[in-house]
Design a protein around this motif. Sequence first.
Motif, mmCIF file in Angstrom:
data_model
loop_
_atom_site.group_PDB
_atom_site.id
_atom_site.type_symbol
_atom_site.label_atom_id
_atom_site.label_comp_id
_atom_site.label_asym_id
_atom_site.label_seq_id
_atom_site.Cartn_x
_atom_site.Cartn_y
_atom_site.Cartn_z
ATOM 1 N N PRO A 170 2.801 1.178 -18.591
ATOM 2 C CA PRO A 170 3.728 2.211 -18.106
ATOM 3 C C PRO A 170 4.899 2.471 -19.062
ATOM 4 C CG PRO A 170 3.122 0.741 -16.310
ATOM 5 C CD PRO A 170 2.506 0.165 -17.559
ATOM 6 N N GLU A 171 5.354 1.415 -19.768
ATOM 7 C CA GLU A 171 6.497 1.612 -20.654
ATOM 8 C C GLU A 171 6.126 2.325 -21.952
ATOM 9 O OE1 GLU A 171 5.271 -1.274 -19.656
ATOM 10 O OE2 GLU A 171 5.252 -2.805 -21.229
ATOM 11 N N LYS A 189 15.122 0.204 -14.261
ATOM 12 C CA LYS A 189 14.143 1.221 -14.684
ATOM 13 C C LYS A 189 13.850 2.168 -13.524
ATOM 14 C CE LYS A 189 10.198 -1.593 -13.426
ATOM 15 N NZ LYS A 189 8.948 -2.210 -13.782
ATOM 16 N N GLU A 221 10.481 4.101 -12.055
ATOM 17 C CA GLU A 221 9.039 4.260 -12.179
ATOM 18 C C GLU A 221 8.647 5.628 -11.640
ATOM 19 O OE1 GLU A 221 7.675 -0.373 -11.733
ATOM 20 O OE2 GLU A 221 7.043 1.075 -10.214
ATOM 21 N N GLN A 228 1.052 6.038 -14.407
ATOM 22 C CA GLN A 228 2.291 5.311 -14.107
ATOM 23 C C GLN A 228 3.150 5.300 -15.359
ATOM 24 O OE1 GLN A 228 1.446 1.329 -12.441
ATOM 25 N NE2 GLN A 228 -0.712 1.827 -12.700
ATOM 26 N N ALA A 240 7.175 4.168 -16.857
ATOM 27 C CA ALA A 240 8.423 3.450 -16.572
ATOM 28 C C ALA A 240 9.473 3.866 -17.588
ATOM 29 C CB ALA A 240 8.181 1.948 -16.651
#
Length: 366
Positions: free
Chosen positions: A290-291, A316, A318, A329, A331
Amino acid sequence: MQDAAVPVRAERLRKSFARHGEGSLAAVDDVDIVVAPGEFLTLLGPSGCGKTTTLRMIAGFEEPDHGRVLIGDEDVTELPIYRRNIGFVFQSYALFPHLRVFDNIAYSLRVKRLARAEVGRRVDDALQMVGLGGYGSRYPNQLSGGEQQRVAVARAVVMQPRVLLFDEPLSNLDAKLRVQMRLELRRLQQELRTTTIYVTHDQEEAMAISDRIVVMERGRVVQAGTAEEIYYDPSCDFVARFIGRINAIAGVVADASADAVEVEALGVRLRARADRSRPIGTPVTVLARPESVVIAGASGSGIRGVIKERIFLGEKIEYLVDAGGLTVQAAVYKPMGMKPFDVGEPVTLDFDDKQLRVVDAAVAAE
Ligand SMILES: Nc1ncnc2c1ncn2[C@@H]1O[C@H](COP(=O)(O)OP(=O)(O)OP(=O)(O)O)[C@@H](O)[C@H]1O
Ligand SMILES: [Mg+2]
């Protein structure tokens, strides 16, 4: 005092159990594990994947159908438990309820007929080591769960074993104590430098406590490496999903060079690192944490999507983004000062190439 740390090796360990009317099931299937001297190695995997059975074969509680166990240079496969010089800590603590803490820890030293003064000194040392100095005269039922767990650890280390084995030792403790105790176990192991094998199904615990992690699935080892290696270079879809969260994006190899591959996915070409080379046209899965997803406004050049959900988590935010039917997803860390995207807002998505990884196409989608 303590002997120099020894390596531990499990070679092609196999164990099947008979099942009612269904033949037999290979609980552990050709498992190879190498633990370096003084290393803290964790067996990680979902319930039923064979972690306990593997550990029990290394300890000598269970006889392998095939394969061998070596401690140092010695083949211990045929040795009974008490000759292997191993300290074992169970999930259930397994303390003797009718014995005081001191006597629980002293028990195996007395079985070995150590001199009284030596027993006293070693038990006191072990109690100090686990932070329970002064608790020797209590009974187990006068201790909290965390304290009982420490007694179980003291009882394992007091023998100065060549190897320490832990089977989910923290799973009966509440979440906060578990985090504290895993730091303590790590510190203690670093002090003692005893070669250690630890079993858990908690990926965060495994990452926090281990030098190296062995991931198991259905009786087999699917990957071994440091937490970073496994997180950034998962060997397959299963490992990627088990360690942390991940986007699995279906695609097709469009171009393959030596170290990176271009994959046609979500209507664009993604560049990613691959675990091995594959011919053009091969269906693959692109794994993206996700990052590694970068969200920009609708005028950006990336993949078109719409924000489905926004979850504020402090450090963070999301987002769940619908990108042509696939939920991605994403982040966004340190969101302070940035205007967040709203639910329903059209956006564009990009990926940080360096963090993308290509593996075989997922056998079964979620
Ligand atoms: N004594 C036994 N008799 C029959 N089957 C067994 C026995 N011990 C384990 N099994 C089976 O072997 C498989 C592996 O079990 P094991 O206890 O090693 O898993 P595990 O990874 O430790 O799981 P968990 O995280 O739930 O503790 C499971 O399918 C289990 O049902
Ligand atoms: Mg188990």
